[in-house]
Motif scaffolding. Structure first.
Motif, PDB file in Angstrom:
ATOM      1  N   VAL A 128       0.856  -1.183   0.000  1.00  0.00           N
ATOM      2  CA  VAL A 128       0.000   0.000   0.000  1.00  0.00           C
ATOM      3  C   VAL A 128       0.892   1.233   0.000  1.00  0.00           C
ATOM      4  O   VAL A 128       2.072   1.166   0.339  1.00  0.00           O
ATOM      5  CB  VAL A 128      -0.943   0.029   1.232  1.00  0.00           C
ATOM      6  N   VAL A 129       0.322   2.317  -0.429  1.00  0.00           N
ATOM      7  CA  VAL A 129       1.021   3.596  -0.395  1.00  0.00           C
ATOM      8  C   VAL A 129       0.273   4.471   0.590  1.00  0.00           C
ATOM      9  O   VAL A 129      -0.972   4.564   0.534  1.00  0.00           O
ATOM     10  CB  VAL A 129       1.051   4.246  -1.803  1.00  0.00           C
ATOM     11  N   ASP A 130       1.033   5.057   1.503  1.00  0.00           N
ATOM     12  CA  ASP A 130       0.415   5.864   2.555  1.00  0.00           C
ATOM     13  C   ASP A 130      -0.491   6.935   1.941  1.00  0.00           C
ATOM     14  O   ASP A 130      -0.125   7.607   0.977  1.00  0.00           O
ATOM     15  CB  ASP A 130       1.516   6.523   3.390  1.00  0.00           C
ATOM     16  N   GLU A 131      -1.686   7.051   2.505  1.00  0.00           N
ATOM     17  CA  GLU A 131      -2.683   8.034   2.107  1.00  0.00           C
ATOM     18  C   GLU A 131      -3.311   7.737   0.740  1.00  0.00           C
ATOM     19  O   GLU A 131      -3.909   8.615   0.120  1.00  0.00           O
ATOM     20  CB  GLU A 131      -2.099   9.456   2.129  1.00  0.00           C
ATOM     21  N   HIS A 132      -3.140   6.501   0.262  1.00  0.00           N
ATOM     22  CA  HIS A 132      -3.831   6.099  -0.963  1.00  0.00           C
ATOM     23  C   HIS A 132      -4.660   4.857  -0.651  1.00  0.00           C
ATOM     24  O   HIS A 132      -4.228   4.011   0.121  1.00  0.00           O
ATOM     25  CB  HIS A 132      -2.835   5.848  -2.104  1.00  0.00           C
ATOM     26  N   PRO A 133      -5.840   4.735  -1.270  1.00  0.00           N
ATOM     27  CA  PRO A 133      -6.801   3.715  -0.820  1.00  0.00           C
ATOM     28  C   PRO A 133      -6.606   2.327  -1.406  1.00  0.00           C
ATOM     29  O   PRO A 133      -7.315   1.410  -1.026  1.00  0.00           O
ATOM     30  CB  PRO A 133      -8.152   4.295  -1.266  1.00  0.00           C
ATOM     31  N   THR A 148       6.348   2.275  -0.834  1.00  0.00           N
ATOM     32  CA  THR A 148       5.270   1.358  -0.496  1.00  0.00           C
ATOM     33  C   THR A 148       5.442   0.821   0.921  1.00  0.00           C
ATOM     34  O   THR A 148       6.538   0.814   1.480  1.00  0.00           O
ATOM     35  CB  THR A 148       5.257   0.167  -1.462  1.00  0.00           C
ATOM     36  N   ILE A 149       4.322   0.384   1.482  1.00  0.00           N
ATOM     37  CA  ILE A 149       4.311  -0.231   2.812  1.00  0.00           C
ATOM     38  C   ILE A 149       3.729  -1.623   2.656  1.00  0.00           C
ATOM     39  O   ILE A 149       2.598  -1.764   2.186  1.00  0.00           O
ATOM     40  CB  ILE A 149       3.443   0.589   3.796  1.00  0.00           C
TER      41      ILE A 149
END
Ligand SMILES: [Zn+2]
Length: 184
Positions: A128-133, A148-149
């Motif tokens: 996931v990418v911070d602040e993206h859904p 990415t996380i």
């Protein structure tokens, strides 16, 4: 005081019974003496009782005081604990924030129910990418140039992330799960 008197009465009763059983007069006298002592104790106890109400009231107030205070204490103790707990979970693990769609976000993957059933419990890693859904698989072109996380899939889903329509992680992971099942 009352307890002492009660013990003496019991002792007196015991002596009385002993006197009955043995027929020795000395037991009766001992019984009388013990009963007299018990009577004295009871009188003394009554006297102290007549002075006691103030003390017992104060004692009751003192006793009810801490009892009444205790729940308040536990409440105040529980509240900071809860605060630190939520604070720890907010500060401890770097949980990426889910934001509403932005123009540069990829569309949501349309997932088939059969795929969804396969992947819903998977703990396979998604990105996931911070602040993206959206969540993605590693080779998604939308991820290029973004930090990415990694997250387990089930966690990403419960955190509110949705599958990316570009890399289609649900379909990819469902296919991976099918391959694992047929392999085993
Ligand atoms: Zn993607």
């Amino acid at each position: 005081m009352i307890m002492g008197a009660a013990l003496l009465v019991l002792l007196g009763l015991g002596l009385f019974v002993a006197g009955l059983l043995t027929g020795v007069t000395a037991w009766y006298w001992a019984c009388v003496a013990v009963c007299a002592a018990a009577a004295v104790l009871i009188v003394l106890a009554r006297r102290s009782m007549s002075r006691a109400p103030v003390r017992t009231a104060a004692g009751a107030a003192g006793a009810s005081g801490p009892v009444a205070a205790a729940p308040a204490e536990t409440v105040t103790a529980a509240t900071p604990a809860g605060t630190t707990e939520s604070g720890a979970s907010a500060a401890g693990a770097p949980v990426p924030a889910v934001r509403h769609d932005e123009p540069d976000d990829p569309p949501v993957e349309e997932v088939e129910v059969t795929d969804l059933l396969l992947i819903v419990d998977l703990t396979d890693e998604v990105l996931v990418v911070d602040e993206h859904p959206r969540y993605h698989v590693a080779d998604c072109r939308w991820l290029q140039g973004r930090s990415t996380i990694p997250l387990p899939l089930d966690e990403a889903r419960t955190d509110g992330f949705t599958p990316c329509g570009v890399c289609r992680p649900d379909r990819t992971l469902a296919a991976r799960a099918r391959a694992r099942r047929s392999g085993s």
